[in-house]
Design a protein around this motif. Structure first.
Motif, PDB file in Angstrom:
ATOM      1  N   PRO A   1       0.817  -1.222   0.000  1.00  0.00           N
ATOM      2  CA  PRO A   1       0.000   0.000   0.000  1.00  0.00           C
ATOM      3  C   PRO A   1       0.852   1.273   0.000  1.00  0.00           C
ATOM      4  N   PHE A   2       1.953   1.254   0.747  1.00  0.00           N
ATOM      5  CA  PHE A   2       2.838   2.420   0.782  1.00  0.00           C
ATOM      6  C   PHE A   2       3.434   2.679  -0.603  1.00  0.00           C
TER       7      PHE A   2
ATOM      8  N   PHE B   1       2.191   1.728  -3.512  1.00  0.00           N
ATOM      9  CA  PHE B   1       1.102   2.158  -4.388  1.00  0.00           C
ATOM     10  C   PHE B   1       0.789   3.641  -4.192  1.00  0.00           C
ATOM     11  N   LEU B   2       0.661   4.103  -2.971  1.00  0.00           N
ATOM     12  CA  LEU B   2       0.357   5.501  -2.688  1.00  0.00           C
ATOM     13  C   LEU B   2       1.481   6.434  -3.141  1.00  0.00           C
ATOM     14  N   THR B   3       2.704   6.008  -2.985  1.00  0.00           N
ATOM     15  CA  THR B   3       3.848   6.813  -3.409  1.00  0.00           C
ATOM     16  C   THR B   3       3.873   6.959  -4.929  1.00  0.00           C
TER      17      THR B   3
ATOM     18  N   ARG C   1       1.349   6.614  -6.973  1.00  0.00           N
ATOM     19  CA  ARG C   1       0.173   7.401  -7.378  1.00  0.00           C
ATOM     20  C   ARG C   1       0.399   8.900  -7.138  1.00  0.00           C
ATOM     21  N   ALA C   2       1.051   9.248  -6.044  1.00  0.00           N
ATOM     22  CA  ALA C   2       1.320  10.652  -5.747  1.00  0.00           C
ATOM     23  C   ALA C   2       2.261  11.274  -6.779  1.00  0.00           C
TER      24      ALA C   2
ATOM     25  N   ARG D   1       0.283  11.484 -10.532  1.00  0.00           N
ATOM     26  CA  ARG D   1      -1.004  12.165 -10.733  1.00  0.00           C
ATOM     27  C   ARG D   1      -0.801  13.459 -11.520  1.00  0.00           C
TER      28      ARG D   1
END
Length: 182
Positions: A4-5, A7-9, A11-12, A15
């Motif tokens: 999850p970490f 994936f979020l990184t 995506r940030a 974007r």
């Protein structure tokens, strides 16, 4: 925990949208005059019809910041534009113009969307005569200015959809019109 970490990184970093005021402040040096929240209601003339709403207050704040920057003295033209439909150009134009007119400034909106005109509907004026006829020499300026229900706010609607909207807006007469209205 790592997936999850990661994936979020990713995506940030990938974007491509602006989600907040902080995004604009971080990426540009453009001064921000105000922030208007999302409006999903049907009535687009919020400033005139709901003057105590948070959105109307946001437009009053933008008006105050524009006045601080010298709008009433030297800079008399405001351009609201976007390359994509549905981003709030008409909504912003209508409400910013209304908030300026309500403070006794003389405001003329130019309906320059010659492909999909909308402003004339919101201000309940005819689109039979407008900018397209003015730029093609079929009408004079005093014939295309329409008075609205808001005192001090006039509209030059876009007029009938021409076969060559881009070419009309590229004419030197547009600059002359802006100078004459300014």
């Amino acid at each position: 925990l790592f997936l999850p970490f990661a994936f979020l990184t990713v995506r940030a970093y990938t974007r491509t949208t602006v989600d907040s005021r902080e995004d604009i402040e971080r990426l540009t040096r453009v001064p921000i005059l105000g922030v208007v929240g999302h409006h999903s209601g049907g009535d687009r003339m919020v400033v005139a019809h709901k003057p105590k709403s948070a959105i109307a207050e946001a437009f009053r704040s933008i008006r105050a910041n524009l006045m601080f920057l010298g709008l009433s003295e030297k800079h008399k033209t405001i351009l609201v534009t976007s390359s994509v439909g549905g981003e709030g150009k008409s909504f912003t134009t209508l409400n910013l113009a209304a908030v300026l007119a309500l403070q006794h400034h003389k405001v003329v909106i130019l309906g320059m969307d010659l492909r999909k005109p909308q402003l004339f509907r919101e201000l309940a004026v005819s689109n039979e005569n407008g900018l397209s006829k003015l730029l093609t020499g079929q009408s004079r300026l005093n014939e295309v200015i329409c008075t609205t229900s808001i005192e001090g706010l006039d509209l030059i609607p876009s007029g009938p959809v021409p076969p060559n909207p881009s070419e009309l807006l590229a004419k030197t007469e547009v600059g002359e019109l802006l100078a004459e209205l300014g």
